[in-house]
Each structure stands twice: as C-alpha cells, then as structure tokens.
Write a protein that holds these residues in place. Structure first.
Motif, PDB file in Angstrom:
ATOM      1  N   MET A 197       4.935  42.560  55.275  1.00 49.52           N
ATOM      2  CA  MET A 197       3.473  42.492  55.356  1.00 49.52           C
ATOM      3  C   MET A 197       3.045  42.667  56.808  1.00 49.52           C
ATOM      4  O   MET A 197       3.559  41.976  57.685  1.00 49.52           O
ATOM      5  N   PRO A 198       2.143  43.583  57.081  1.00 49.22           N
ATOM      6  CA  PRO A 198       1.731  43.785  58.473  1.00 49.22           C
ATOM      7  C   PRO A 198       0.966  42.578  59.021  1.00 49.22           C
ATOM      8  O   PRO A 198       0.256  41.895  58.289  1.00 49.22           O
ATOM      9  N   ILE A 199       1.143  42.338  60.293  1.00 48.22           N
ATOM     10  CA  ILE A 199       0.471  41.208  60.941  1.00 48.22           C
ATOM     11  C   ILE A 199      -0.950  41.612  61.304  1.00 48.22           C
ATOM     12  O   ILE A 199      -1.163  42.635  61.963  1.00 48.22           O
ATOM     13  N   GLN A 200      -1.913  40.827  60.833  1.00 47.48           N
ATOM     14  CA  GLN A 200      -3.329  41.063  61.139  1.00 47.48           C
ATOM     15  C   GLN A 200      -3.964  39.858  61.813  1.00 47.48           C
ATOM     16  O   GLN A 200      -4.684  39.993  62.778  1.00 47.48           O
ATOM     17  N   ASN A 201      -3.704  38.673  61.262  1.00 47.09           N
ATOM     18  CA  ASN A 201      -4.344  37.443  61.730  1.00 47.09           C
ATOM     19  C   ASN A 201      -3.380  36.617  62.571  1.00 47.09           C
ATOM     20  O   ASN A 201      -2.309  36.243  62.099  1.00 47.09           O
ATOM     21  N   ILE A 202      -3.794  36.346  63.801  1.00 48.75           N
ATOM     22  CA  ILE A 202      -2.935  35.625  64.738  1.00 48.75           C
ATOM     23  C   ILE A 202      -3.626  34.336  65.179  1.00 48.75           C
ATOM     24  O   ILE A 202      -4.801  34.348  65.538  1.00 48.75           O
ATOM     25  N   LEU A 203      -2.864  33.245  65.151  1.00 49.52           N
ATOM     26  CA  LEU A 203      -3.331  31.977  65.697  1.00 49.52           C
ATOM     27  C   LEU A 203      -2.708  31.820  67.072  1.00 49.52           C
ATOM     28  O   LEU A 203      -1.483  31.865  67.213  1.00 49.52           O
ATOM     29  N   LEU A 204      -3.553  31.659  68.072  1.00 46.94           N
ATOM     30  CA  LEU A 204      -3.136  31.545  69.458  1.00 46.94           C
ATOM     31  C   LEU A 204      -3.315  30.091  69.873  1.00 46.94           C
ATOM     32  O   LEU A 204      -4.424  29.566  69.812  1.00 46.94           O
ATOM     33  N   VAL A 205      -2.222  29.419  70.244  1.00 49.40           N
ATOM     34  CA  VAL A 205      -2.271  28.000  70.614  1.00 49.40           C
ATOM     35  C   VAL A 205      -1.897  27.858  72.084  1.00 49.40           C
ATOM     36  O   VAL A 205      -0.760  28.139  72.483  1.00 49.40           O
ATOM     37  N   ASP A 206      -2.866  27.444  72.898  1.00 45.88           N
ATOM     38  CA  ASP A 206      -2.647  27.295  74.343  1.00 45.88           C
ATOM     39  C   ASP A 206      -3.727  26.383  74.894  1.00 45.88           C
ATOM     40  O   ASP A 206      -4.887  26.506  74.511  1.00 45.88           O
ATOM     41  N   ASP A 207      -3.360  25.473  75.790  1.00 46.91           N
ATOM     42  CA  ASP A 207      -4.355  24.561  76.353  1.00 46.91           C
ATOM     43  C   ASP A 207      -5.129  25.185  77.515  1.00 46.91           C
ATOM     44  O   ASP A 207      -6.089  24.608  77.999  1.00 46.91           O
ATOM     45  N   SER A 208      -4.756  26.383  77.932  1.00 44.73           N
ATOM     46  CA  SER A 208      -5.444  27.077  79.027  1.00 44.73           C
ATOM     47  C   SER A 208      -6.491  28.045  78.478  1.00 44.73           C
ATOM     48  O   SER A 208      -6.153  29.001  77.788  1.00 44.73           O
ATOM     49  N   LYS A 209      -7.759  27.792  78.816  1.00 46.70           N
ATOM     50  CA  LYS A 209      -8.830  28.688  78.371  1.00 46.70           C
ATOM     51  C   LYS A 209      -8.627  30.087  78.942  1.00 46.70           C
ATOM     52  O   LYS A 209      -8.926  31.083  78.295  1.00 46.70           O
ATOM     53  N   THR A 210      -8.080  30.176  80.147  1.00 42.68           N
ATOM     54  CA  THR A 210      -7.811  31.471  80.772  1.00 42.68           C
ATOM     55  C   THR A 210      -6.798  32.263  79.950  1.00 42.68           C
ATOM     56  O   THR A 210      -7.006  33.441  79.662  1.00 42.68           O
ATOM     57  N   GLU A 211      -5.697  31.610  79.572  1.00 38.78           N
ATOM     58  CA  GLU A 211      -4.672  32.277  78.761  1.00 38.78           C
ATOM     59  C   GLU A 211      -5.229  32.672  77.394  1.00 38.78           C
ATOM     60  O   GLU A 211      -4.944  33.762  76.898  1.00 38.78           O
ATOM     61  N   LEU A 212      -6.004  31.768  76.773  1.00 37.83           N
ATOM     62  CA  LEU A 212      -6.593  32.079  75.472  1.00 37.83           C
ATOM     63  C   LEU A 212      -7.457  33.335  75.571  1.00 37.83           C
ATOM     64  O   LEU A 212      -7.384  34.217  74.722  1.00 37.83           O
ATOM     65  N   HIS A 213      -8.260  33.407  76.613  1.00 37.64           N
ATOM     66  CA  HIS A 213      -9.162  34.547  76.802  1.00 37.64           C
ATOM     67  C   HIS A 213      -8.356  35.830  77.050  1.00 37.64           C
ATOM     68  O   HIS A 213      -8.604  36.865  76.423  1.00 37.64           O
ATOM     69  N   LEU A 214      -7.387  35.751  77.949  1.00 42.20           N
ATOM     70  CA  LEU A 214      -6.568  36.912  78.314  1.00 42.20           C
ATOM     71  C   LEU A 214      -5.803  37.453  77.099  1.00 42.20           C
ATOM     72  O   LEU A 214      -5.862  38.647  76.785  1.00 42.20           O
ATOM     73  N   LEU A 215      -5.113  36.569  76.389  1.00 38.49           N
ATOM     74  CA  LEU A 215      -4.318  37.000  75.241  1.00 38.49           C
ATOM     75  C   LEU A 215      -5.208  37.462  74.091  1.00 38.49           C
ATOM     76  O   LEU A 215      -4.890  38.442  73.412  1.00 38.49           O
ATOM     77  N   SER A 216      -6.334  36.782  73.880  1.00 34.85           N
ATOM     78  CA  SER A 216      -7.281  37.202  72.833  1.00 34.85           C
ATOM     79  C   SER A 216      -7.759  38.622  73.088  1.00 34.85           C
ATOM     80  O   SER A 216      -7.837  39.437  72.164  1.00 34.85           O
ATOM     81  N   ASP A 217      -8.084  38.922  74.352  1.00 35.38           N
ATOM     82  CA  ASP A 217      -8.546  40.269  74.709  1.00 35.38           C
ATOM     83  C   ASP A 217      -7.484  41.317  74.399  1.00 35.38           C
ATOM     84  O   ASP A 217      -7.775  42.350  73.805  1.00 35.38           O
ATOM     85  N   ILE A 218      -6.244  41.041  74.812  1.00 36.40           N
ATOM     86  CA  ILE A 218      -5.143  41.984  74.580  1.00 36.40           C
ATOM     87  C   ILE A 218      -5.003  42.257  73.083  1.00 36.40           C
ATOM     88  O   ILE A 218      -4.888  43.409  72.646  1.00 36.40           O
ATOM     89  N   LEU A 219      -5.020  41.190  72.290  1.00 36.54           N
ATOM     90  CA  LEU A 219      -4.772  41.315  70.856  1.00 36.54           C
ATOM     91  C   LEU A 219      -5.947  41.924  70.099  1.00 36.54           C
ATOM     92  O   LEU A 219      -5.748  42.772  69.226  1.00 36.54           O
ATOM     93  N   THR A 220      -7.180  41.526  70.433  1.00 38.25           N
ATOM     94  CA  THR A 220      -8.331  42.074  69.704  1.00 38.25           C
ATOM     95  C   THR A 220      -8.516  43.558  70.017  1.00 38.25           C
ATOM     96  O   THR A 220      -8.928  44.320  69.148  1.00 38.25           O
ATOM     97  N   GLN A 221      -8.168  43.968  71.234  1.00 40.21           N
ATOM     98  CA  GLN A 221      -8.262  45.397  71.575  1.00 40.21           C
ATOM     99  C   GLN A 221      -7.303  46.234  70.727  1.00 40.21           C
ATOM    100  O   GLN A 221      -7.514  47.423  70.528  1.00 40.21           O
ATOM    101  N   LYS A 222      -6.244  45.593  70.227  1.00 45.20           N
ATOM    102  CA  LYS A 222      -5.277  46.298  69.367  1.00 45.20           C
ATOM    103  C   LYS A 222      -5.597  46.104  67.890  1.00 45.20           C
ATOM    104  O   LYS A 222      -4.805  46.476  67.028  1.00 45.20           O
ATOM    105  N   GLY A 223      -6.732  45.481  67.593  1.00 44.56           N
ATOM    106  CA  GLY A 223      -7.174  45.377  66.211  1.00 44.56           C
ATOM    107  C   GLY A 223      -6.779  44.108  65.476  1.00 44.56           C
ATOM    108  O   GLY A 223      -7.049  43.978  64.282  1.00 44.56           O
ATOM    109  N   TYR A 224      -6.156  43.173  66.179  1.00 46.59           N
ATOM    110  CA  TYR A 224      -5.782  41.915  65.527  1.00 46.59           C
ATOM    111  C   TYR A 224      -6.978  40.973  65.450  1.00 46.59           C
ATOM    112  O   TYR A 224      -7.852  41.000  66.315  1.00 46.59           O
ATOM    113  N   THR A 225      -7.012  40.149  64.424  1.00 44.11           N
ATOM    114  CA  THR A 225      -8.001  39.086  64.313  1.00 44.11           C
ATOM    115  C   THR A 225      -7.354  37.847  64.924  1.00 44.11           C
ATOM    116  O   THR A 225      -6.256  37.457  64.523  1.00 44.11           O
TER     117      THR A 225
END
Length: 121
Positions: free
Chosen positions: A1-29
């Motif tokens: 099954m292809p991966i679409q929905n990702i849960l990102l767990v990190d206490d750093s708002k900076t990391e959450l923002h950075l990784l979210s940007d990378i992943l959403t630009q590639k079409g992940y939710t």
C-alpha cells in the motif's frame, strides 16, 4: 500500500515545520504531534501509513513511544522511521530493536528521507 498519510512526532516546532514542508511538497498528507501523549491521540483519530519519530522529547521519549506503538496490535503494521539527532550506532541499533523500520539522523537530507519513505511504500 503506498504511503500517503504521515504522522510526524517531534517536540521541535522548527523540525515539524521543516519536515512538514518537505513532505507536503511531495504530496504527502502530514499530521503532527509534539509529544507522546499527543501522538497517541492522533493515532486514535486516524491511523497513519507511516510515523516519523523524534527520540529526545519530554515525557515519553521516542524509543518508548516506538516500542508502545509497534507492540500495539492496532498499529503494529504502521512503520516507524526514527528521525533524530542521536547519531551513535548504539542509538540506531536500539531504535531498530524497539520496532523502528529505519533510522535517519538530523539534519535530515530530504532526498535520503524521501527514498527511505518510498522504499517502505
């Protein structure tokens, strides 16, 4: 099954923002959680296809949370990739022993992370 929905767990708002940007630009939710308690609430709401897990967090750390998730029959099929600044080989081995499928060291190389995600999909 292809991966679409990702849960990102990190206490750093900076990391959450950075990784979210990378992943959403590639079409992940992407959904985020800043600690173990919030991560468990998010898991109960919607089961993700993948979890990216930080290790160093207040309260339940990423190793403990990974162990709890991968041993829970409801979430046992959800792969976890540790995504952490802990770069010792012993940390990597311990993370994999807790049930993680892979281990990525911060700062994250976007192409490396995306390749690891695609390999799981």
């Amino acid at each position: 099954m292809p991966i679409q929905n990702i849960l990102l767990v990190d206490d750093s708002k900076t990391e959450l923002h950075l990784l979210s940007d990378i992943l959403t630009q590639k079409g992940y939710t992407v959904r985020t959680a800043e600690n173990g308690e919030e991560a468990m609430r998010r898991l109960a709401e919607v089961k993700p296809d993948l979890i990216l897990m930080d290790v160093v967090m207040p309260g339940t750390n990423g190793f403990q949370l990974t162990r709890a998730i991968t041993r829970d029959p409801r979430f046992a099929g959800v792969p976890v990739i540790m995504c952490t600044s802990k770069n010792q080989e012993t940390d990597r081995v311990w993370g994999l022993r807790q049930g993680a499928r892979d281990y990525v060291v911060k700062p994250v190389d976007p192409s490396d992370l995306l390749a690891k995600i695609q390999a799981l999909g």
